[in-house]
Design an enzyme around this catalytic site. Structure first.
Site, mmCIF file in Angstrom:
data_model
loop_
_atom_site.group_PDB
_atom_site.id
_atom_site.type_symbol
_atom_site.label_atom_id
_atom_site.label_comp_id
_atom_site.label_asym_id
_atom_site.label_seq_id
_atom_site.Cartn_x
_atom_site.Cartn_y
_atom_site.Cartn_z
ATOM 1 N N LYS A 170 -15.123 -0.526 5.274
ATOM 2 C CA LYS A 170 -14.171 -1.524 4.524
ATOM 3 C C LYS A 170 -14.351 -2.933 5.387
ATOM 4 O O LYS A 170 -14.054 -3.014 6.763
ATOM 5 C CB LYS A 170 -12.654 -0.993 4.761
ATOM 6 C CG LYS A 170 -11.766 -1.369 3.724
ATOM 7 C CD LYS A 170 -10.209 -0.759 3.896
ATOM 8 C CE LYS A 170 -9.465 -1.073 2.668
ATOM 9 N NZ LYS A 170 -8.040 -0.203 2.755
HETATM 10 O O1 G3P Z 1 -4.841 0.093 2.211
HETATM 11 C C1 G3P Z 1 -5.042 -1.227 1.435
HETATM 12 C C2 G3P Z 1 -3.625 -1.270 0.679
HETATM 13 O O2 G3P Z 1 -3.223 -0.317 -0.074
HETATM 14 C C3 G3P Z 1 -2.703 -1.749 1.633
HETATM 15 O O3 G3P Z 1 -1.159 -1.695 0.723
HETATM 16 O O4 G3P Z 1 1.227 -1.337 0.974
HETATM 17 O O5 G3P Z 1 -0.202 -2.501 2.875
HETATM 18 O O6 G3P Z 1 0.296 -3.902 0.872
HETATM 19 P P1 G3P Z 1 0.125 -2.325 1.461
#
Ligand code: G3P
Length: 217
Positions: free
Chosen positions: A83
């Site tokens: 990533k």
């Molecule tokens: O892991 C990447 C993404 O899904 C993170 O989401 O909930 O931290 O905005 P969030």
């Protein structure tokens, strides 16, 4: 649409992997700190729980350092997906790593132009963050729709990985918009199957079945 689970909680991953409905896992530094575990150890354990891509995020900011970290992470397991943040250095590292045949998930995408650059850099996956745009009263789903149009216009093979998903509606809308993948928190995945009319109907069926006094086995 492929379902990835967005967590570093191996108990949650193990439970959901047993359903046969999970196609991969995504993590990020915040999810790793939430797990309270050693990064490489938890990624190694996750890679044994699924055959699908497991996103492990680099923490360097400069391309060469990102590549160096990536070369360490891919040693953990064959299904590690690197990533990288959507920065110029992240895109440069993406091109280097995908040219060498590694899977790359370009993350923290908030615009269609960013997604266009990621596809040109050869990204395996692009992660547009729906929920964080919604949090700013910007329609995160429009971003998915725009990326779908752009990618289809030019036949880019980069897969749209809808991320920052907060609700069951985000999952449905991502599927309607043609996202290839959705990475979903465990609680949201578990909620997708639930409907009160299903519960009510099943209860009625079983109550009537009980009246027959019969058994199948
Ligand atoms: O892991 C990447 C993404 O899904 C993170 O989401 O909930 O931290 O905005 P969030």
């Amino acid at each position: 649409m492929k379902f990835f689970v967005d967590t570093a909680d191996t108990n949650e991953i193990r439970e959901l992997a047993a359903t046969g409905l999970i196609d991969g896992v995504t993590t990020n530094p915040s999810l790793i700190v939430k797990s309270g575990r050693d990064f490489k150890e938890v990624i190694a354990e996750i890679c044994e729980l699924t055959d699908g891509p497991v996103s492990a995020e680099v923490t360097a900011l400069e391309a060469d350092a990102m590549v160096a970290e990536a070369r360490e992470l891919v040693k953990i397991a064959k299904n590690v997906c690197i990533k990288l943040p959507l920065t110029i250095d992240g895109l440069k590292a993406c091109k280097i790593l995908t040219d060498e045949g590694y899977m790359v998930n370009v993350t923290l995408c908030f615009s269609a132009n960013q997604a266009l650059l990621a596809a040109k850099a050869g990204a395996t996956f692009i992660s547009p963050f729906i929920g964080r745009l919604d949090d700013m009263n910007i329609d995160g789903m429009e971003l998915i729709e725009d990326i779908r149009i752009i990618y289809d216009n030019y036949g880019f093979e980069t897969e749209i990985l809808a991320a920052s998903i907060r609700t069951a509606n985000h999952v449905k809308q991502s599927a309607m918009a043609g996202s290839d993948v959705a990475t979903i928190p465990p609680s949201v995945i578990k909620g997708l199957a639930k409907h009160p009319l299903t519960d009510k109907g099943l209860e009625a069926f079983l109550a009537d079945w009980a009246k027959t006094g019969q058994s199948i086995l």
